[in-house]
Design an enzyme around this catalytic site. Structure first.
Site: not given
Ligand SMILES: *[C@@H]1O[C@H](CO)[C@@H](O)[C@H](O)[C@H]1NC(C)=O
Ligand SMILES: *[C@@H]1O[C@H](CO)[C@@H](O)[C@H](O)[C@H]1NC(C)=O
Ligand SMILES: *[C@@H]1O[C@H](CO)[C@@H](O)[C@H](O)[C@H]1NC(C)=O
Length: 359
Positions: A40, A324, A327
């Site tokens: 991600s 978040d 990340h």
């Protein structure tokens, strides 16, 4: 401490200099193409149509990105987006899921949220494209490239000039080893044994990439995953010795990755491999760089650490290290990308940085 602050001030001055230099340069990119394998931290939309919780195709993700929400797991650009700009690309490297026709000439981004070195990592979140599958997707790209360029030889000559960035492992810890309710790895292996098992497999995967034509390969190590807000509040329930345990378990992975870089540089001497020191780059005092909030993310987060859909994020995104609960913000990504490209401290990259890897 005073010394530390001086070093960081020097870094800031250098950063400014590099960014000014970059703004003047609008020539052809320094490498013809840039291929990205990852999770991600690098995903730019490959998970959007998969059945998984690990996707970021909703607001407020992308609130500061030129095209808005794209599936990137941050407010703006990722580290690889910024490295692409530093390399001189005037477009973002397209995700495999949507790259068509001649798009692939600049490279492809195969990264997939929740993906790992091990196929099962991230399984509890749903579908993901593991590193093994990302390598299969690269084989598809290679046959398309051969068609575009005419011959296998032409494709090989093109590919060996490209930059390859392979960044996995975080989910083999967060969404595997440190999730004992879903995975058995922590009962099978000590942290050191697990690091060996992972690096042995990673080594085969990286060698396959070499056999598929890669000659300039950057391998980022793991950052201090125990210190992200998700680990602290969810995995460790605010228990600091648990945080230290997680960070310590990652050390053998990074040590073995550095040794792997040495070994690959010895064994495959027509290729070059570098290690990017993610942990080292996150070890300064973030307040010197203008960050004021380091313990919570900018957007209100779900229990799995991602932003709550359509929630209102913080106003001052440049003051937050985390977007978040997992990340980093684009603001932190800027520092990581610039230091990966042009090391500011000798420990940032080993044995050299991206700008020297490609020269
Ligand atoms: C905190 O974490 C450590 C290491 O994981 C564990 O041994 C200890 O029991 C935990 N303490 C509490 C209060 O949960
Ligand atoms: C990574 O950075 C840390 C902290 O600066 C340093 O102790 C370590 O030696 C570095 N690793 C490499 C391989 O340079
Ligand atoms: C944003 O940052 C500025 C300068 O640091 C500060 O004055 C302001 O109160 C901050 N706004 C919010 C909403 O946090």
């Amino acid at each position: 401490m005073a010394y530390k602050i001086k070093v960081w001030c020097l870094l800031l001055v250098l950063l400014k200099l590099v960014s000014n230099l970059q703004n003047c340069a609008h020539a052809a990119p320094q490498v013809p193409c840039f291929f990205i394998f990852g999770d991600s931290l690098a995903d730019s939309g490959n998970n959007n149509n998969l059945a998984t919780a690990a996707k970021a195709n909703y607001r407020p993700y992308g609130i500061d990105f030129p095209d808005g929400t794209t599936g990137r797991f941050t407010n703006g650009r990722t580290v690889v987006d910024i490295i692409g700009e530093l390399l001189g690309f005037n477009q973002f490297i397209p995700p495999f899921a949507t790259a068509r026709g001649r798009d692939i000439l600049v490279g492809v981004n195969y990264a997939s949220g929740a993906a790992g070195i091990r196929d099962e990592s991230g399984r509890q979140l749903g579908d993901r494209i593991s590193l093994n599958e990302q390598l299969l997707n690269h084989v598809t790209t290679l046959s398309r490239l051969t068609q575009l360029l005419g011959t296998k030889q032409a494709a090989a000559n093109y590919l060996n000039k490209c930059l390859y960035y392979v960044s996995l492992g975080s989910n083999d810890y967060l969404n595997n080893y440190f999730m004992p309710s879903e995975y058995i790895t922590s009962r099978l292996y000590t942290p050191d044994q697990y690091a060996k098992v992972l690096i042995d497999r990673y080594s085969l995967q990286i060698k396959l990439l070499y056999h598929l034509g890669a000659r300039k390969i950057a391998l980022p190590g793991l950052g201090p995953i125990g210190s992200i807000p998700y680990s602290f509040s969810t995995l460790c329930r605010n228990n600091l010795s648990c945080v230290t345990n997680i960070n310590n378990a990652l050390l053998p992975f990074n040590d073995r990755l550095v040794s792997l870089v040495d070994q690959l540089n010895r064994e495959l001497n027509d290729a070059r491999f570098i290690y990017l020191n993610s942990t080292g780059m996150s070890s300064g005092d973030p307040s010197v760089l203008g960050f004021r909030v380091t313990n919570v993310g900018c957007c209100p987060a779900r229990s799995d650490g991602q932003c709550i859909q359509d929630s209102t994020p913080c106003q001052n995104r440049t003051e937050y290290v985390f977007w978040d609960a997992i990340h980093p913000t684009e603001a932190l990504n800027q520092f990581t990308a610039r230091r990966s490209y042009n090391a500011f401290l000798p420990s940032d990259a080993y044995p050299t940085d991206i700008s020297h890897l490609i020269s």
